[in-house]
Design a protein around this motif. Structure first.
Motif, PDB file in Angstrom:
ATOM      1  N   ASP A 126       0.879  -1.397  -0.177  1.00 35.43           N
ATOM      2  CA  ASP A 126       0.000  -0.034   0.096  1.00 35.43           C
ATOM      3  C   ASP A 126       0.862   1.216   0.063  1.00 35.43           C
ATOM      4  O   ASP A 126       1.467   1.646   1.049  1.00 35.43           O
ATOM      5  CB  ASP A 126      -0.887   0.038   1.037  1.00 35.43           C
ATOM      6  N   ALA A 127       1.152   1.921  -1.107  1.00 38.96           N
ATOM      7  CA  ALA A 127       1.895   2.966  -1.419  1.00 38.96           C
ATOM      8  C   ALA A 127       1.283   4.230  -0.361  1.00 38.96           C
ATOM      9  O   ALA A 127       2.411   4.825   0.342  1.00 38.96           O
ATOM     10  CB  ALA A 127       1.952   3.476  -2.789  1.00 38.96           C
ATOM     11  N   ALA A 128       0.259   4.336  -0.452  1.00 43.35           N
ATOM     12  CA  ALA A 128      -0.153   5.635   0.565  1.00 43.35           C
ATOM     13  C   ALA A 128       0.054   5.376   2.070  1.00 43.35           C
ATOM     14  O   ALA A 128       0.438   6.148   2.867  1.00 43.35           O
ATOM     15  CB  ALA A 128      -1.842   5.891   0.410  1.00 43.35           C
ATOM     16  N   ALA A 129       0.046   4.038   2.599  1.00 43.76           N
ATOM     17  CA  ALA A 129       0.373   3.919   3.931  1.00 43.76           C
ATOM     18  C   ALA A 129       1.742   4.011   4.063  1.00 43.76           C
ATOM     19  O   ALA A 129       2.226   4.309   5.069  1.00 43.76           O
ATOM     20  CB  ALA A 129      -0.221   2.313   4.319  1.00 43.76           C
ATOM     21  N   ALA A 130       2.486   3.407   3.031  1.00 49.08           N
ATOM     22  CA  ALA A 130       4.014   3.540   3.361  1.00 49.08           C
ATOM     23  C   ALA A 130       4.394   4.892   3.230  1.00 49.08           C
ATOM     24  O   ALA A 130       5.604   5.096   3.838  1.00 49.08           O
ATOM     25  CB  ALA A 130       4.691   2.682   2.014  1.00 49.08           C
ATOM     26  N   ALA A 131       3.716   5.857   2.821  1.00 47.32           N
ATOM     27  CA  ALA A 131       4.211   6.945   2.731  1.00 47.32           C
ATOM     28  C   ALA A 131       4.310   7.743   4.194  1.00 47.32           C
ATOM     29  O   ALA A 131       4.966   8.758   4.464  1.00 47.32           O
ATOM     30  CB  ALA A 131       3.518   7.928   1.835  1.00 47.32           C
ATOM     31  N   ALA A 132       3.448   7.161   5.147  1.00 48.96           N
ATOM     32  CA  ALA A 132       3.393   7.563   6.348  1.00 48.96           C
ATOM     33  C   ALA A 132       4.436   7.039   7.295  1.00 48.96           C
ATOM     34  O   ALA A 132       4.643   7.487   8.611  1.00 48.96           O
ATOM     35  CB  ALA A 132       1.920   7.462   6.947  1.00 48.96           C
ATOM     36  N   LEU A 133       5.200   5.853   6.816  1.00 47.18           N
ATOM     37  CA  LEU A 133       6.160   5.518   7.514  1.00 47.18           C
ATOM     38  C   LEU A 133       7.588   6.379   7.620  1.00 47.18           C
ATOM     39  O   LEU A 133       7.698   7.276   6.947  1.00 47.18           O
ATOM     40  CB  LEU A 133       6.857   4.126   6.732  1.00 47.18           C
ATOM     41  N   PRO A 134       8.267   6.064   8.763  1.00 47.50           N
ATOM     42  CA  PRO A 134       9.513   7.057   9.021  1.00 47.50           C
ATOM     43  C   PRO A 134      10.449   6.699   7.467  1.00 47.50           C
ATOM     44  O   PRO A 134      10.260   5.749   6.935  1.00 47.50           O
ATOM     45  CB  PRO A 134      10.101   6.424  10.146  1.00 47.50           C
ATOM     46  N   ALA A 135      11.272   7.709   7.439  1.00 43.27           N
ATOM     47  CA  ALA A 135      12.104   7.628   6.279  1.00 43.27           C
ATOM     48  C   ALA A 135      12.849   6.435   6.057  1.00 43.27           C
ATOM     49  O   ALA A 135      12.965   5.817   5.055  1.00 43.27           O
ATOM     50  CB  ALA A 135      12.875   9.078   5.981  1.00 43.27           C
ATOM     51  N   VAL A 136      13.316   5.945   7.201  1.00 44.50           N
ATOM     52  CA  VAL A 136      14.199   4.890   6.955  1.00 44.50           C
ATOM     53  C   VAL A 136      13.630   3.625   6.577  1.00 44.50           C
ATOM     54  O   VAL A 136      14.105   3.006   5.844  1.00 44.50           O
ATOM     55  CB  VAL A 136      15.046   4.749   8.488  1.00 44.50           C
ATOM     56  N   ALA A 137      12.366   3.550   7.309  1.00 43.11           N
ATOM     57  CA  ALA A 137      11.479   2.251   6.865  1.00 43.11           C
ATOM     58  C   ALA A 137      11.238   2.451   5.374  1.00 43.11           C
ATOM     59  O   ALA A 137      11.178   1.108   4.618  1.00 43.11           O
ATOM     60  CB  ALA A 137      10.204   2.220   7.831  1.00 43.11           C
ATOM     61  N   ARG A 138      11.007   3.660   4.881  1.00 46.41           N
ATOM     62  CA  ARG A 138      10.596   3.537   3.470  1.00 46.41           C
ATOM     63  C   ARG A 138      11.754   3.043   2.794  1.00 46.41           C
ATOM     64  O   ARG A 138      11.604   2.681   1.612  1.00 46.41           O
ATOM     65  CB  ARG A 138      10.174   5.005   3.169  1.00 46.41           C
TER      66      ARG A 138
END
Length: 454
Positions: free
Chosen positions: A235-247
């Motif tokens: 889910d790209a939208a959900a991933a956008a809310a992750l911390p930068a290191v997790a992305r």
């Protein structure tokens, strides 16, 4: 003059000492940095992987602090033992700051964990880093074809990388010669690094993760089906809310999943959503593999078991599931948290601040954060101590604490002794055709520092 003891010469201890002598509110502060080991720098010397020279170079900035004329290094001094109980230390100094870290690793708590060939990542790191407590550790690497590393943090990445590296890449490091020889003879061809949860919840940093995919002669990959179980991966939208290191981690793993078959000599497999349930053994009580249960996201950040099991072959298992503090005789301790109870760094006894006793680093906050996290942690503790300076300075001390330590039978290694150890390690490296090589045993370190045996 306010005289303070800092127990522990790793980053938290050095940062605490630096803050105390560089502040201007309380003039004339002098700090003795005590360490059980004859060598300074704590986990920067004995925990950072030897092939990570950029991080190890932090020793240079720690060195600058310890060379400050207001700071005195006293190694080879064990606090909390018969010769120097904590109450005696507090008699010798106006205040004591304990920066003793978290020395114990966590167990998996599963059947078979006692089998030969099952070790903590902590023990493995200590062995290849030349920690003198690791003398006598044995890892049958020539007899290992496949290894399993349980964990998803930077320590797990470190031990995975060291197992997969070739000896030519490790020879330029300061790794002790016995460890280098054992790794050169290693039979390890496949390492599985296994996590209970999904890739978006990994605790490793992107730089360390990416490095696994660039090792010469090593094919690093992950299963796209396991990545797809993580909602943040799909889910790209959900991933956008992750911390930068997790992305960034997810993007690295996506690239690994898209790789075609390789013909590398060694292989690293990153596995996700697998919970260890049993270590499997064979003849002679040695490990032969691990059994995992497939897990699935539970919708609230955790995972749940699915009742589906998978066995992974291994002749070596390294658990890397976290650290835990250990009690220091004479200090209060919270066994559930593995920390000393405190309020802004002030040690709490029966719920009340014990003025004169302080903590910083992992023994204060638990084993969290990176090396830099220790700086604000140490500053908070130093600030609390300095607020108490008016009360602390009222007590008259018996004299130079070094005299009392030596009278008690301790043999402190001062800074010239540490410089002698450095010189001896440089000489050892030259004799082996390498750069500086660590002396990995207590007798060798003490002898190099100029302490007569006995």
């Amino acid at each position: 003059m306010l005289r303070i003891a800092v127990v522990g010469s790793g980053p938290s201890g050095v940062y605490a000492a630096q803050t105390l002598v560089q502040q201007r509110e309380v003039p004339g502060v002098r700090v003795d940095v005590l360490d059980r080991l004859p060598a300074p720098y704590g986990l920067v010397r004995y925990g950072v992987a030897p092939d990570h020279e950029k991080i190890k170079s932090l020793q240079g900035s720690l060195r600058t602090v310890l060379e400050d004329e207001r700071i005195r290094f006293l190694g080879n001094v064990e606090v909390g033992g018969e010769l120097l109980p904590t109450e005696r230390l507090l008699e010798l100094y106006h205040a004591v700051v304990y920066c003793v870290g978290a020395a114990r690793d966590r167990l998996l708590g599963i059947p078979g964990e006692e089998l030969a060939g099952v070790h903590s990542a902590t023990a493995f790191v200590s062995w290849y880093s030349g920690h003198p407590d690791a003398v006598g550790e044995s890892f049958d690497l020539p007899g290992v074809d496949s290894a399993v590393v349980v964990g998803a943090g930077n320590v797990a990445v470190d031990v995975t990388r060291i197992l997969a590296r070739g000896p030519a890449e490790l020879a330029p490091t300061d790794m002790p010669q016995p460890a280098l020889g054992a790794l050169a003879d290693s039979g390890v061809r496949r390492v599985a690094m296994v996590a209970r949860r999904g890739p978006s919840q990994g605790k490793f940093t992107t730089k360390e993760l990416r490095e696994l995919g660039t090792l010469p002669g090593v094919d690093a990959r992950t299963d796209p089906a396991e990545l797809a179980l993580d909602p943040m991966y799909t889910d790209a939208a959900a991933a956008a809310a992750l911390p930068a290191v997790a992305r960034r981690n997810l993007e690295v793993l996506r690239g690994w999943a898209e790789r075609g078959p390789g013909d590398a000599e060694r292989h690293i497999d990153l596995r996700f959503y697998l919970r260890p349930v049993e270590v499997l053994g064979g003849p002679g009580g040695r490990v032969t593999g691990m059994r995992f249960e497939r897990t699935a996201p539970d919708g609230s950040g955790g995972v749940t078991g699915t009742g589906v099991y998978e066995d992974i072959e291994a002749q070596l298992v390294l658990r890397s599931v976290g650290y835990k503090g250990v009690p220091l005789a004479g200090l209060p301790f919270d066994p559930a948290k593995g920390t000393v109870p405190h309020a802004a760094g002030r040690v709490l006894r029966a719920g009340r601040a014990s003025i004169g006793e302080y903590v910083a680093g992992w023994i204060k906050r638990g084993p969290t954060g990176v090396i830099g996290t220790n700086r604000p942690c140490a500053k908070e503790t130093a600030s609390s101590l300095l607020q108490d300076a008016g009360v602390l300075a009222r007590r008259e001390l018996p004299g130079d604490p070094l005299d009392a330590l030596q009278a008690a039978g301790l043999r402190p290694v001062q800074w010239p002794g540490w410089l002698a150890i450095e010189a001896a390690e440089a000489d050892l490296g030259r004799s082996l055709g390498r750069r500086s090589v660590k002396i990995p045993d207590w007798a060798g370190l003490r002898g190099a520092a100029g302490l007569a045996q006995g």
